[in-house]
Scaffold this motif. Structure first.
Motif, PDB file in Angstrom:
ATOM      1  N   UNK A   1       0.852  -1.183   0.000  1.00  0.00           N
ATOM      2  CA  UNK A   1       0.000   0.000   0.000  1.00  0.00           C
ATOM      3  C   UNK A   1       0.887   1.232   0.000  1.00  0.00           C
ATOM      4  N   UNK A   2       0.725   2.070  -1.039  1.00  0.00           N
ATOM      5  CA  UNK A   2       1.525   3.279  -1.172  1.00  0.00           C
ATOM      6  C   UNK A   2       0.791   4.449  -0.529  1.00  0.00           C
ATOM      7  N   UNK A   3       1.438   5.100   0.425  1.00  0.00           N
ATOM      8  CA  UNK A   3       0.829   6.228   1.116  1.00  0.00           C
ATOM      9  C   UNK A   3       1.106   7.522   0.353  1.00  0.00           C
ATOM     10  N   UNK A   4       0.484   8.610   0.799  1.00  0.00           N
ATOM     11  CA  UNK A   4       0.722   9.911   0.199  1.00  0.00           C
ATOM     12  C   UNK A   4       2.139  10.357   0.526  1.00  0.00           C
ATOM     13  N   UNK A   5       2.909  10.850  -0.452  1.00  0.00           N
ATOM     14  CA  UNK A   5       4.282  11.284  -0.169  1.00  0.00           C
ATOM     15  C   UNK A   5       4.331  12.319   0.950  1.00  0.00           C
ATOM     16  N   UNK A   6       5.337  12.199   1.783  1.00  0.00           N
ATOM     17  CA  UNK A   6       5.490  13.106   2.918  1.00  0.00           C
ATOM     18  C   UNK A   6       6.563  12.567   3.835  1.00  0.00           C
ATOM     19  N   UNK A   7       6.494  12.914   5.084  1.00  0.00           N
ATOM     20  CA  UNK A   7       7.461  12.399   6.054  1.00  0.00           C
ATOM     21  C   UNK A   7       7.127  10.944   6.354  1.00  0.00           C
ATOM     22  N   UNK A   8       8.019   9.993   6.025  1.00  0.00           N
ATOM     23  CA  UNK A   8       7.680   8.574   6.161  1.00  0.00           C
ATOM     24  C   UNK A   8       7.172   8.162   7.541  1.00  0.00           C
ATOM     25  N   UNK A   9       7.854   8.608   8.604  1.00  0.00           N
ATOM     26  CA  UNK A   9       7.451   8.198   9.948  1.00  0.00           C
ATOM     27  C   UNK A   9       6.052   8.712  10.278  1.00  0.00           C
ATOM     28  N   UNK A  10       5.769   9.972   9.912  1.00  0.00           N
ATOM     29  CA  UNK A  10       4.458  10.549  10.190  1.00  0.00           C
ATOM     30  C   UNK A  10       3.366   9.844   9.405  1.00  0.00           C
ATOM     31  N   UNK A  11       3.615   9.576   8.119  1.00  0.00           N
ATOM     32  CA  UNK A  11       2.608   8.934   7.275  1.00  0.00           C
ATOM     33  C   UNK A  11       2.294   7.525   7.771  1.00  0.00           C
ATOM     34  N   UNK A  12       3.323   6.787   8.115  1.00  0.00           N
ATOM     35  CA  UNK A  12       3.099   5.413   8.585  1.00  0.00           C
ATOM     36  C   UNK A  12       2.323   5.407   9.901  1.00  0.00           C
ATOM     37  N   UNK A  13       2.627   6.364  10.775  1.00  0.00           N
ATOM     38  CA  UNK A  13       1.907   6.434  12.048  1.00  0.00           C
ATOM     39  C   UNK A  13       0.434   6.754  11.822  1.00  0.00           C
ATOM     40  N   UNK A  15      -1.449   6.220   9.212  1.00  0.00           N
ATOM     41  CA  UNK A  15      -2.203   5.172   8.507  1.00  0.00           C
ATOM     42  C   UNK A  15      -2.127   3.800   9.174  1.00  0.00           C
ATOM     43  N   UNK A  16      -1.473   3.726  10.317  1.00  0.00           N
ATOM     44  CA  UNK A  16      -1.351   2.432  10.994  1.00  0.00           C
ATOM     45  C   UNK A  16      -2.706   1.787  11.284  1.00  0.00           C
ATOM     46  N   UNK A  17      -3.753   2.550  11.722  1.00  0.00           N
ATOM     47  CA  UNK A  17      -5.053   1.903  11.939  1.00  0.00           C
ATOM     48  C   UNK A  17      -5.641   1.303  10.662  1.00  0.00           C
ATOM     49  N   UNK A  18      -5.396   1.929   9.504  1.00  0.00           N
ATOM     50  CA  UNK A  18      -5.906   1.392   8.240  1.00  0.00           C
ATOM     51  C   UNK A  18      -5.193   0.088   7.908  1.00  0.00           C
ATOM     52  N   UNK A  19      -3.880   0.081   8.085  1.00  0.00           N
ATOM     53  CA  UNK A  19      -3.110  -1.141   7.874  1.00  0.00           C
ATOM     54  C   UNK A  19      -3.597  -2.253   8.801  1.00  0.00           C
ATOM     55  N   UNK A  20      -3.769  -1.914  10.080  1.00  0.00           N
ATOM     56  CA  UNK A  20      -4.230  -2.914  11.052  1.00  0.00           C
ATOM     57  C   UNK A  20      -5.630  -3.413  10.726  1.00  0.00           C
ATOM     58  N   UNK A 255      -8.782   8.297   8.020  1.00  0.00           N
ATOM     59  CA  UNK A 255      -9.768   7.399   7.428  1.00  0.00           C
ATOM     60  C   UNK A 255     -10.693   6.829   8.493  1.00  0.00           C
ATOM     61  N   UNK A 256     -11.991   6.847   8.214  1.00  0.00           N
ATOM     62  CA  UNK A 256     -12.923   6.052   9.014  1.00  0.00           C
ATOM     63  C   UNK A 256     -13.681   5.074   8.129  1.00  0.00           C
ATOM     64  N   UNK A 257     -13.991   5.499   6.896  1.00  0.00           N
ATOM     65  CA  UNK A 257     -14.670   4.639   5.935  1.00  0.00           C
ATOM     66  C   UNK A 257     -14.477   5.222   4.540  1.00  0.00           C
ATOM     67  N   UNK A 258     -15.088   4.593   3.546  1.00  0.00           N
ATOM     68  CA  UNK A 258     -15.032   5.084   2.175  1.00  0.00           C
ATOM     69  C   UNK A 258     -16.429   5.425   1.682  1.00  0.00           C
ATOM     70  N   UNK A 259     -16.526   6.516   0.930  1.00  0.00           N
ATOM     71  CA  UNK A 259     -17.768   6.854   0.255  1.00  0.00           C
ATOM     72  C   UNK A 259     -17.672   6.392  -1.188  1.00  0.00           C
TER      73      UNK A 259
END
Length: 282
Positions: A1-13, A15-20, A255-259
């Motif tokens: 899963x490719x996240x939005x470009x930015x600071x890697x540590x911040x982005x991974x933190x 989106x961690x709930x989405x990954x989980x 993210x909470x859900x998708x429309x």
């Protein structure tokens, strides 16, 4: 899963709930998160089948026939976000045309909120943007980095202003800052005002922009692809909360859900890309 470009540590933190969520709700799936160096690196990774899932509109619009859209992300009950232009409190820069001859900080060159929408409105105001975002503008100077660095350049006095997105910029507004009705009605980040320093003031807001889509590459031949889409669309606040890591800051949740959406919802972005001379398929 490719996240939005930015600071890697911040982005991974963030989106961690989405990954989980995906790993926890879909049997036999182990999602790994990667943060591309910039937006231009995303499509090649999908086309070469080095990634399966993405979540940015520019890549989706660049070649929609190679993506299957899951939907548009919803946070705080809203599927929209905003681009905004920020300056230091008390700045002489109060209108878009005041930028002439000055240096402005943008996010990634292909960022919808951090570059394209701002360049469009500056051109609309009568400024010559030249061949930006590909090259330098004419009537003002510009630096292109990422959302966080754009705000840092403003804070350090290296630019008279910065463009970013609401989730990144609104926390830097003083609590109680007045916002346009369209922002008040559609932003899911207003309760974060005053939570970050230094504080800035806004001089311009975009109209509501559909939040980032989530999509899978069409060539991904797996029954897990559809199952992941169902999990994402059927998620809600209560479910995603079960997948927060320890000490997770809920205000960061992207993210909470998708429309359920289609490419037509992103036509305003295509229009602005066309106007500033960005070909998403290039």
């Amino acid at each position: 899963m490719l996240l939005t470009p930015g600071t890697p540590a911040d982005a991974r933190r963030r989106y961690k709930p989405v990954q989980n969520l995906i790993n926890g709700e879909v049997d036999g799936v182990d999602v790994e998160m990667q943060v591309p160096t910039d937006y231009s690196a995303i499509r090649p990774a999908l086309e070469s089948e080095q990634a399966e899932i993405g979540m940015d509109d520019i890549t989706l619009l660049s070649k929609p026939d190679i993506m299957d859209v899951y939907g548009t992300t919803v946070t705080g009950g809203s599927a929209f976000y905003f681009s905004l232009m920020l300056v230091q409190p008390g700045s002489d820069i109060q209108e878009r045309t005041d930028i002439e001859g000055k240096e402005w900080a943008f996010a990634d060159r292909l960022s919808t909120s951090g570059s394209i929408f701002a360049l469009y409105t500056l051109q609309e105001a009568g400024l010559d943007i030249g061949d930006a975002p590909k090259e330098d503008p004419v009537d003002f100077d510009a630096t292109f980095t990422d959302h966080d660095q754009a705000l840092q350049r403003l804070a350090n006095g290296e630019a008279v202003g910065a463009t970013t997105w609401g989730g990144n910029g609104i926390p830097h507004l003083p609590e109680g800052t007045e916002v346009p009705d369209r922002v008040n009605e559609n932003s899911s980040f207003l309760d974060t005002m005053g939570t970050e320093t230094p504080q800035f003031e806004p001089i311009w807001w975009s109209f509501p922009i559909p939040k980032q889509p989530m999509y899978a590459r069409s060539s991904w031949d797996s029954d897990k692809k559809a199952e992941i889409g169902e999990v994402l669309r059927n998620s809600d606040q209560d479910l995603i909360k079960q997948y927060y890591p320890e000490d997770y800051n809920e205000e960061e949740l992207p993210f909470t859900t998708l429309r359920d959406t289609s490419l037509e919802d992103y036509q305003p972005i295509i229009d602005r890309m066309d106007t500033v001379g960005v070909d998403p398929a290039a």
